[in-house]
Design a protein around this motif. Structure first.
Motif, PDB file in Angstrom:
ATOM      1  N   ILE A 397      79.237  45.084   3.845  1.00 33.15           N
ATOM      2  CA  ILE A 397      79.709  46.389   3.407  1.00 33.15           C
ATOM      3  C   ILE A 397      81.216  46.288   3.183  1.00 33.15           C
ATOM      4  O   ILE A 397      81.925  45.669   3.970  1.00 33.15           O
ATOM      5  N   SER A 398      81.671  46.874   2.092  1.00 38.43           N
ATOM      6  CA  SER A 398      83.094  46.861   1.746  1.00 38.43           C
ATOM      7  C   SER A 398      83.559  48.295   1.581  1.00 38.43           C
ATOM      8  O   SER A 398      83.008  49.037   0.765  1.00 38.43           O
ATOM      9  N   ILE A 399      84.561  48.697   2.375  1.00 40.97           N
ATOM     10  CA  ILE A 399      85.053  50.070   2.335  1.00 40.97           C
ATOM     11  C   ILE A 399      86.570  50.079   2.126  1.00 40.97           C
ATOM     12  O   ILE A 399      87.244  49.102   2.454  1.00 40.97           O
ATOM     13  N   PRO A 400      87.110  51.167   1.591  1.00 41.94           N
ATOM     14  CA  PRO A 400      88.562  51.246   1.402  1.00 41.94           C
ATOM     15  C   PRO A 400      89.276  51.220   2.762  1.00 41.94           C
ATOM     16  O   PRO A 400      88.816  51.819   3.730  1.00 41.94           O
ATOM     17  N   VAL A 401      90.394  50.533   2.807  1.00 36.74           N
ATOM     18  CA  VAL A 401      91.212  50.536   4.020  1.00 36.74           C
ATOM     19  C   VAL A 401      91.742  51.938   4.303  1.00 36.74           C
ATOM     20  O   VAL A 401      91.837  52.372   5.460  1.00 36.74           O
ATOM     21  N   ASN A 402      92.034  52.672   3.233  1.00 38.69           N
ATOM     22  CA  ASN A 402      92.470  54.065   3.361  1.00 38.69           C
ATOM     23  C   ASN A 402      91.520  54.948   2.570  1.00 38.69           C
ATOM     24  O   ASN A 402      91.547  54.955   1.338  1.00 38.69           O
ATOM     25  N   HIS A 403      90.639  55.646   3.288  1.00 40.17           N
ATOM     26  CA  HIS A 403      89.669  56.515   2.625  1.00 40.17           C
ATOM     27  C   HIS A 403      90.415  57.581   1.818  1.00 40.17           C
ATOM     28  O   HIS A 403      91.437  58.100   2.268  1.00 40.17           O
ATOM     29  N   PRO A 404      89.918  57.937   0.608  1.00 37.49           N
ATOM     30  CA  PRO A 404      90.617  58.910  -0.231  1.00 37.49           C
ATOM     31  C   PRO A 404      90.897  60.236   0.469  1.00 37.49           C
ATOM     32  O   PRO A 404      91.819  60.952   0.104  1.00 37.49           O
ATOM     33  N   ALA A 405      90.053  60.586   1.466  1.00 36.62           N
ATOM     34  CA  ALA A 405      90.257  61.853   2.166  1.00 36.62           C
ATOM     35  C   ALA A 405      91.311  61.798   3.228  1.00 36.62           C
ATOM     36  O   ALA A 405      91.666  62.814   3.832  1.00 36.62           O
ATOM     37  N   SER A 406      91.835  60.570   3.511  1.00 37.26           N
ATOM     38  CA  SER A 406      92.812  60.435   4.595  1.00 37.26           C
ATOM     39  C   SER A 406      94.196  60.887   4.140  1.00 37.26           C
ATOM     40  O   SER A 406      94.484  60.975   2.967  1.00 37.26           O
TER      41      SER A 406
END
Length: 406
Positions: A397-406
């Motif tokens: 699984i690959s996720i953003p280091v900084n979620h757009p909602a953060s």
């Protein structure tokens, strides 16, 4: 051809270039409540509910400009208006032909009122199943103190589940478009619920026979069986509840900053109690430690992946968790050396209630990877699976280091 037109069970309506009705078969007359003489020559919009008439005119003009054979209303509900003013749900397929340079459009119409009723019944059955599942889940806290009382409730729950299974099966036979996913559910529920419930019932019955102090060891053994079965039921129910929340759009995102390495280490440590004899977990981490994401969703993802790796691997086998973080993406890969997944099954693994052909004898709901995929999507990430029979499976699984909602 005339006999086919007159005796067809589908409604058939033929319209000319200006959208006026030219021919109507008896099935369409019955469906909409009109006599032939009342409807011939009328614009097709006479059969369209008022709120859709204006828009339908533009759709009709567009079809005449670029005619093609098509099914209308894909992805949305269509309705027809009867003579008495009431609306009925319908499916409409369009065809066309030219005669003497004039374009004629043929509409094949099916009244799907019964199908909609079945769909509503299915939703009600799902709610009932969730209600029953919630009742079973409550048993876990007090089961050791009230084994006999909870056993009765479990028996009633099993009866309700079996009744739901029969009702689902009957509905599936009538509604072919839902057959694949629902048949998977029936198969899973029949096995996954009945086995632990049977264990609870048999162990509870045997407990009553061991009344002396000397038989404490036997009592303890059966109590452990009951606890294990209830934990298994609880895991199944958690999967159901997670799926229900996802389908209802009730999974809230809560973004916070945290140390991913410590988070991975803690989660892995919590899972070690599930390892089979001789199994071990290796954790490798490279890159930055701090990310912004949803800890709860990410924890559920990792727990699901590690649980699958443990479940589908033999004793004395290794499981690896590799984490790599750069400025934008955090990638987490869980690799096992277990039974693997056949190529023909891999394309379906992220579907709900789907299980590989070689996993039928291993406990599970077929929801784990489906939930992993949907949670990862909520985290704005991607999911990748690689597997080979008898060699193992790797899920990344690959996720953003900084979620757009953060």
């Amino acid at each position: 051809m005339t006999s086919l037109f007159e005796n067809a069970t589908e409604g058939i309506i033929l319209t000319g270039h200006h959208g006026n009705i030219v021919l109507v078969n008896p099935a369409a007359e019955r469906m909409f409540g009109y006599q032939n003489r009342e409807i011939i020559g009328q614009p097709i919009e006479i059969l369209i509910p008022a709120q859709f008439k204006a828009h339908h005119h533009h759709l009709r003009d567009g079809f005449y400009k670029t005619p093609s054979n098509r099914v209308m209303g894909q992805g949305r509900d269509l309705f027809g208006k009867k003579k008495d003013g009431s609306n009925i749900p319908v499916e409409v397929s369009l065809s066309h032909y030219k005669k003497d340079d004039e374009l004629f459009v043929i509409a094949f119409i099916v009244d799907i009122t019964r199908r909609k009723e079945i769909e509503q019944n299915m939703l009600e059955q799902q709610k009932e199943l969730q209600k029953v599942s919630t009742e079973i889940r409550k048993l876990n806290a007090e089961l050791e103190m009230k084994v006999e009382e909870r056993t009765v409730i479990l028996k009633e729950a099993l009866q309700k589940l079996e009744q739901s299974q029969r009702e689902l099966s009957e509905a599936l036979d009538k509604e072919k478009q839902l057959s694949e996913i629902k048949s998977r559910f029936v198969s899973m529920a029949s096995h996954e619920f009945r086995t632990p419930l049977s264990t609870v019932l048999s162990s509870a019955s045997l407990l009553a026979k061991y009344t002396t102090t000397e038989e404490q060891e036997k009592r303890s053994r059966h109590i452990d069986k009951i606890k294990s079965s209830v934990r298994h039921l609880n895991d199944i129910l958690e999967d159901f509840l997670s799926l229900g929340k996802l389908d209802e759009g009730k999974v809230a995102i809560s973004i916070s900053g945290f140390d991913l390495k410590s988070f991975i280490d803690d989660t892995t440590e919590d899972m070690k109690g599930l390892l089979k004899k001789g199994q071990h977990i290796r954790v490798d981490y490279t890159g930055e430690h701090f990310i912004h994401s949803d800890k709860k969703l990410l924890r559920n993802i990792i727990i699901n992946l590690i649980t699958n790796a443990i479940k589908f691997s033999d004793e004395d086998s290794g499981i690896s968790i590799q984490t790599s973080v750069n400025d934008e993406i955090a990638s987490i890969t869980v690799t096992d050396h277990g039974i693997g997944i056949a190529p023909e099954d891999q394309v379906h693994l992220f579907s709900s209630f789907f299980r590989g052909a070689n996993a039928n004898n291993i406990a599970g709901t077929g929801l784990g990877l489906h939930i992993v995929k949907r949670y990862t999507d909520l985290l704005q990430g991607q999911t990748k699976l690689e597997s080979e029979l008898q060699k193992g499976t790797r899920v990344t699984i690959s996720i953003p280091v900084n979620h757009p909602a953060s």
